[in-house]
Design an enzyme around this catalytic site. Structure first.
Site, PDB file in Angstrom:
ATOM      1  CE  LYS A  93      -4.457  -1.758   1.256  1.00 15.16           C
ATOM      2  NZ  LYS A  93      -5.525  -1.928   2.235  1.00 15.16           N
ATOM      3  NE  ARG A 132      -7.878  -7.764   0.073  1.00 19.53           N
ATOM      4  CZ  ARG A 132      -7.337  -6.917  -0.790  1.00 19.53           C
ATOM      5  NH1 ARG A 132      -6.275  -6.217  -0.465  1.00 19.53           N
ATOM      6  NH2 ARG A 132      -7.869  -6.758  -1.983  1.00 19.53           N
TER       7      ARG A 132
HETATM    8  C1  7PJ Z   1      -8.352  -4.045   1.376  1.00 20.16           C
HETATM    9  C2  7PJ Z   1      -9.426  -4.690   0.812  1.00 20.16           C
HETATM   10  C3  7PJ Z   1      -8.123  -4.164   2.785  1.00 20.16           C
HETATM   11  C4  7PJ Z   1     -10.062  -5.569   2.844  1.00 20.16           C
HETATM   12  C5  7PJ Z   1      -8.379  -3.592  -0.721  1.00 20.16           C
HETATM   13  C6  7PJ Z   1      -5.292  -2.734  -2.052  1.00 20.16           C
HETATM   14  C7  7PJ Z   1      -6.546  -1.955  -2.097  1.00 20.16           C
HETATM   15  N1  7PJ Z   1     -10.289  -5.455   1.532  1.00 20.16           N
HETATM   16  N2  7PJ Z   1      -9.448  -4.388  -0.510  1.00 20.16           N
HETATM   17  N3  7PJ Z   1      -9.010  -4.943   3.464  1.00 20.16           N
HETATM   18  N4  7PJ Z   1      -7.681  -3.366   0.400  1.00 20.16           N
HETATM   19  N5  7PJ Z   1     -10.882  -6.304   3.585  1.00 20.16           N
HETATM   20  O1  7PJ Z   1      -5.258  -3.950  -1.906  1.00 20.16           O
HETATM   21  O2  7PJ Z   1      -4.238  -2.042  -2.178  1.00 20.16           O
HETATM   22  O3  7PJ Z   1      -7.205  -3.608   3.390  1.00 20.16           O
HETATM   23  S1  7PJ Z   1      -8.025  -2.935  -2.302  1.00 20.16           S
END
Ligand code: 7PJ
Length: 282
Positions: A224, A258
Site C-alpha cells: 500500500k 490479505r
Molecule cells: C483491502 C481490501 C483491505 C479488505 C483492498 C489494495 C486496495 N479489503 N481491498 N481490506 N484493500 N478487507 O489492496 O491495495 O485492506 S483494495
C-alpha cells in the site's frame, strides 16, 4: 473463537491465515478479452494456493484511492467465471471483494463463501440480506468515505478509538437488522481507506485493542501507498515493509493477512508464530 463462512469453519487460536489477492481487472498489457483475463486470474489464484494461501480474495473493481467505479454488469463479467472455475478446482474459501449486493449474491451462488465488503454495509442496504441468506462469512472493513474521495481530507480525533466504536456499532446493527451472527464476521481496520499516513501508523500500533471485540481481525497492508509515504518505496519495492507489518500484526493478534505476496508472507508469519509460541509470560 469461531469464524463460520457457509460450509467452512475456522477455530481460533490457530496459525494465521494468509488471504491471497486475486485481481480480475483488465490488464493493460493484454489485448483484453474476458477469456484471457479469467484464465490468467485462475492460474494466478492456483499459484497463490500452492504458495500457502488458505483463503482467496477475488475482486473485479479497484478500490484504490480515486479509482473509477465499475458497473455491475462488468464486475459480474469479470469475477463470476473466475469463481466458478476456482470453486470447482479448490476446496478453500473464496472471498468476493465487492460493495454490490448483486455481485455478492452471484458470487455466493457460484461457490464463494465470504463477502469482503469495504463499505461495511453502507454502500447498499441489501448487502447484509445477501450475507444473511447464504450464511456467508463477512469481512466488515472500516473506511472513512467512499473510495473516490476518501483520501481527500481524512480526519479523526482518535483513529483507534473511532474504528473500534465503528466495529461495535456495525456488529450490533448486523445482528439486529439482518440476523448476521457475530461468528460470521471478521473485522478489518481498512488500512489506506480514508486514512492519512499517521492514521495508518496509529492503527497498526493499536491493533491489539481490537482483540477485545472477540472477533478475528484481518489486515491488508500489502504494497500500500502509505509505505511509500513513510519510506519512499515504489510499488515494486514495498515487500519488506509489508512483511514487517504482517509480522507485527500477527504478534498483536491479527489472524488473517490479505496479501499479494503469499509465499513470502507465509514464511514471515510462520517464523513470527514459532518465536511467539516460545515467549514466556505473555
Ligand atoms: C483491502 C481490501 C483491505 C479488505 C483492498 C489494495 C486496495 N479489503 N481491498 N481490506 N484493500 N478487507 O489492496 O491495495 O485492506 S483494495
Amino acid at each position: 473463537m469461531i469464524f463460520r463462512a457457509r460450509q467452512f469453519e475456522f477455530v481460533f487460536p490457530r496459525p494465521a491465515l494468509v488471504m491471497g489477492i486475486v485481481n480480475v481487472t483488465p490488464d493493460s498489457f493484454s489485448d483484453g478479452g474476458n477469456f484471457f483475463d479469467s484464465r490468467k486470474a485462475v492460474q494466478h489464484a492456483l499459484e497463490l494456493v500452492a504458495q500457502g494461501a488458505e483463503i482467496l480474495d477475488i475482486g473485479g473493481e479497484s478500490t484504490r484511492p480515486g479509482a473509477k467505479p465499475v458497473g455491475e454488469k462488468e464486475e459480474l463479467r469479470r469475477v463470476i467465471p473466475v469463481i466458478e472455475k476456482l470453486s470447482a478446482k479448490i476446496k478453500i474459501p473464496l472471498s468476493i471483494d465487492t460493495m454490490k449486493p448483486a455481485v455478492a449474491h452471484a458470487a455466493l451462488e457460484a461457490g464463494a463463501s465470504i463477502v469482503n465488503d469495504v463499505a461495511a454495509g453502507r454502500s447498499d442496504g441489501a448487502m447484509w440480506k445477501v450475507v444473511s441468506e447464504f450464511h456467508a462469512g463477512y469481512v466488515c472493513m472500516h473506511a472513512q468515505g467512499p473510495p473516490q474521495t476518501m483520501q481527500q481530507d481524512p480526519s479523526y480525533i482518535d483513529v483507534v478509538r473511532e474504528v473500534g466504536e465503528f466495529f461495535s456499532e456495525r456488529l450490533t446493527a448486523m445482528l439486529n437488522e439482518a440476523g448476521i451472527a457475530a461468528e460470521q464476521v471478521v473485522l478489518d481496520p481498512g488500512i489506506g481507506f480514508g486514512k492519512a499516513l499517521e492514521h495508518n501508523l496509529q492503527l497498526l500500533a493499536g491493533l491489539r485493542s481490537f482483540t477485545k471485540l472477540q472477533r478475528p481481525l484481518l489486515l491488508g497492508v500489502s504494497r500500500k501507498s502509505f509505505i511509500e509515504k513513510l519510506l519512499g518505496a515504489g510499488l515494486n519495492e514495498r515487500l519488506p515493509a509489508s512483511l514487517a507489518c504482517a509480522s507485527l500484526a500477527v504478534a498483536d493478534g491479527v489472524q488473517i493477512i490479505r496479501v499479494h505476496d503469499v509465499a513470502e508472507t507465509v514464511q514471515a508469519v510462520r517464523m513470527t508464530e514459532a518465536v511467539l509460541s516460545r515467549r514466556k509470560n505473555v
